[in-house]
Design a protein around this motif. Sequence first.
Motif, PDB file in Angstrom:
ATOM      1  N   GLU A  44      76.748  53.977  80.684  1.00 13.92           N
ATOM      2  CA  GLU A  44      78.108  54.453  80.975  1.00 13.92           C
ATOM      3  C   GLU A  44      78.524  54.130  82.397  1.00 13.92           C
ATOM      4  O   GLU A  44      79.635  53.649  82.653  1.00 13.92           O
ATOM      5  CB  GLU A  44      78.195  55.957  80.718  1.00 13.92           C
ATOM      6  N   PHE A  45      77.648  54.391  83.345  1.00 14.34           N
ATOM      7  CA  PHE A  45      77.986  54.088  84.735  1.00 14.34           C
ATOM      8  C   PHE A  45      78.133  52.584  84.953  1.00 14.34           C
ATOM      9  O   PHE A  45      78.992  52.145  85.728  1.00 14.34           O
ATOM     10  CB  PHE A  45      76.952  54.681  85.682  1.00 14.34           C
ATOM     11  N   ALA A  46      77.317  51.792  84.268  1.00 14.18           N
ATOM     12  CA  ALA A  46      77.465  50.339  84.362  1.00 14.18           C
ATOM     13  C   ALA A  46      78.819  49.909  83.797  1.00 14.18           C
ATOM     14  O   ALA A  46      79.480  49.008  84.339  1.00 14.18           O
ATOM     15  CB  ALA A  46      76.331  49.639  83.625  1.00 14.18           C
ATOM     16  N   GLN A  58      79.738  74.403  75.396  1.00 14.45           N
ATOM     17  CA  GLN A  58      78.881  74.429  74.211  1.00 14.45           C
ATOM     18  C   GLN A  58      77.459  73.944  74.491  1.00 14.45           C
ATOM     19  O   GLN A  58      76.598  74.011  73.609  1.00 14.45           O
ATOM     20  CB  GLN A  58      79.495  73.547  73.109  1.00 14.45           C
ATOM     21  N   ALA A  59      77.206  73.477  75.696  1.00 22.16           N
ATOM     22  CA  ALA A  59      75.907  72.874  76.019  1.00 22.16           C
ATOM     23  C   ALA A  59      74.906  73.930  76.465  1.00 22.16           C
ATOM     24  O   ALA A  59      75.262  75.029  76.906  1.00 22.16           O
ATOM     25  CB  ALA A  59      76.072  71.824  77.105  1.00 22.16           C
ATOM     26  N   GLU A  60      73.617  73.555  76.364  1.00 22.41           N
ATOM     27  CA  GLU A  60      72.526  74.345  76.922  1.00 22.41           C
ATOM     28  C   GLU A  60      71.899  73.570  78.072  1.00 22.41           C
ATOM     29  O   GLU A  60      72.464  72.594  78.553  1.00 22.41           O
ATOM     30  CB  GLU A  60      71.528  74.685  75.816  1.00 22.41           C
ATOM     31  N   HIS A  61      70.720  74.007  78.524  1.00 26.23           N
ATOM     32  CA  HIS A  61      70.172  73.503  79.782  1.00 26.23           C
ATOM     33  C   HIS A  61      69.953  71.987  79.803  1.00 26.23           C
ATOM     34  O   HIS A  61      70.234  71.341  80.812  1.00 26.23           O
ATOM     35  CB  HIS A  61      68.848  74.204  80.095  1.00 26.23           C
ATOM     36  N   ARG A  62      69.468  71.422  78.728  1.00 26.04           N
ATOM     37  CA  ARG A  62      69.066  70.011  78.750  1.00 26.04           C
ATOM     38  C   ARG A  62      70.290  69.097  78.649  1.00 26.04           C
ATOM     39  O   ARG A  62      70.604  68.536  77.597  1.00 26.04           O
ATOM     40  CB  ARG A  62      68.082  69.733  77.620  1.00 26.04           C
ATOM     41  N   LEU A  63      70.950  68.907  79.770  1.00 24.18           N
ATOM     42  CA  LEU A  63      72.212  68.169  79.761  1.00 24.18           C
ATOM     43  C   LEU A  63      72.010  66.673  79.561  1.00 24.18           C
ATOM     44  O   LEU A  63      72.943  65.985  79.129  1.00 24.18           O
ATOM     45  CB  LEU A  63      72.980  68.441  81.055  1.00 24.18           C
ATOM     46  N   ASP A 112      73.992  62.822  73.258  1.00 25.42           N
ATOM     47  CA  ASP A 112      74.537  63.100  71.928  1.00 25.42           C
ATOM     48  C   ASP A 112      76.050  63.300  71.921  1.00 25.42           C
ATOM     49  O   ASP A 112      76.653  63.407  70.849  1.00 25.42           O
ATOM     50  CB  ASP A 112      73.857  64.346  71.343  1.00 25.42           C
ATOM     51  N   HIS A 113      76.658  63.363  73.104  1.00 26.53           N
ATOM     52  CA  HIS A 113      78.104  63.582  73.207  1.00 26.53           C
ATOM     53  C   HIS A 113      78.687  62.552  74.174  1.00 26.53           C
ATOM     54  O   HIS A 113      78.964  62.853  75.342  1.00 26.53           O
ATOM     55  CB  HIS A 113      78.401  65.008  73.687  1.00 26.53           C
ATOM     56  N   PRO A 114      78.865  61.328  73.697  1.00 26.24           N
ATOM     57  CA  PRO A 114      79.309  60.243  74.574  1.00 26.24           C
ATOM     58  C   PRO A 114      80.663  60.490  75.238  1.00 26.24           C
ATOM     59  O   PRO A 114      80.897  59.999  76.346  1.00 26.24           O
ATOM     60  CB  PRO A 114      79.349  59.020  73.654  1.00 26.24           C
ATOM     61  N   ASP A 116      81.710  63.323  76.475  1.00 22.21           N
ATOM     62  CA  ASP A 116      81.421  64.109  77.673  1.00 22.21           C
ATOM     63  C   ASP A 116      80.728  63.260  78.732  1.00 22.21           C
ATOM     64  O   ASP A 116      80.962  63.437  79.939  1.00 22.21           O
ATOM     65  CB  ASP A 116      80.553  65.317  77.319  1.00 22.21           C
ATOM     66  N   ALA A 117      79.854  62.341  78.309  1.00 22.55           N
ATOM     67  CA  ALA A 117      79.207  61.434  79.265  1.00 22.55           C
ATOM     68  C   ALA A 117      80.255  60.592  79.985  1.00 22.55           C
ATOM     69  O   ALA A 117      80.176  60.388  81.206  1.00 22.55           O
ATOM     70  CB  ALA A 117      78.201  60.541  78.548  1.00 22.55           C
ATOM     71  N   LYS A 118      81.224  60.123  79.246  1.00 27.00           N
ATOM     72  CA  LYS A 118      82.293  59.303  79.835  1.00 27.00           C
ATOM     73  C   LYS A 118      83.112  60.112  80.846  1.00 27.00           C
ATOM     74  O   LYS A 118      83.421  59.643  81.943  1.00 27.00           O
ATOM     75  CB  LYS A 118      83.196  58.764  78.733  1.00 27.00           C
ATOM     76  N   LYS A 119      83.442  61.357  80.483  1.00 27.96           N
ATOM     77  CA  LYS A 119      84.217  62.213  81.378  1.00 27.96           C
ATOM     78  C   LYS A 119      83.425  62.557  82.633  1.00 27.96           C
ATOM     79  O   LYS A 119      83.981  62.604  83.737  1.00 27.96           O
ATOM     80  CB  LYS A 119      84.619  63.496  80.642  1.00 27.96           C
TER      81      LYS A 119
END
Length: 265
Positions: free
Chosen positions: A55-57, A216-221, A227-229, A231-234
Amino acid sequence: MSEQPLSLTAFLHEHGGERLSGVQAGGGPGASATVVLLHGAGDSSAARLLPLVDEFAAHGCRSLAFDFSGHGESSGELRESSLRRRFEQAVSVIDAFVPADGALVLVGFSMSGHTVADLLAHYGGRVAAVGLCAPAVYAGEAWEEPFGAGDGRFSAVIRTADSWRDSPALSALRDFEGRAVLAVPGTDAVIPAAVTEAVQDALATRAQYTRFELPQAEHRLGLWFRDHPADAKKFAAALLTGLAEHGWTATRSWLRTTPEVPVAR
């Protein structure tokens, strides 16, 4: 995430008698910054961060992640590792693979929140932005101690009530003046809420700060972003927003909705 994932290139790096395994992506002539992603403790590894590397790339950055010793594909025993060794391994990888003349962005998950703070103290103004994802911070007395098997000095220190309150990591975060994003899960059974609030207070002192809520997330972000692309993009966009303008646009927007956090002067 981009529609077509970018090519990930594996690398190996030797440090302190250990073989550190990692991946990198991006890094063309137009790369605006290098993003270094650091996984957490336990069974964490760089593998769960690969979508974020991509994503960062896709956002035009060089990006990389690696396994600390005792994790993933790297050599070594986890019980022999320590906060100091994690810091030294991160420095060795950064010095070997990150251009010295470009902006450095650090992203740390859980235990690596403390490592990011160590790196801030080491690299100073070279760090343009930090992303902390459900971060931990620890007492200074824990830094040298091997993790062991859960019954040693390290465990005794971190289990001491409020031992984290004088953590040197908080001092480093208070001194940081770059872009900062704190990703906070809705439920965190690992990091006490008081730790998260102390990290937020430290970042809000001088940094150009945004709180990134994941209700909706727990500790293991790392797993959540995998699993939630969307949110990764945001998250990537939030961390990279305004780097060229010192990141104040997003910070002022957040402060308008959170008046109790003081504006850094």
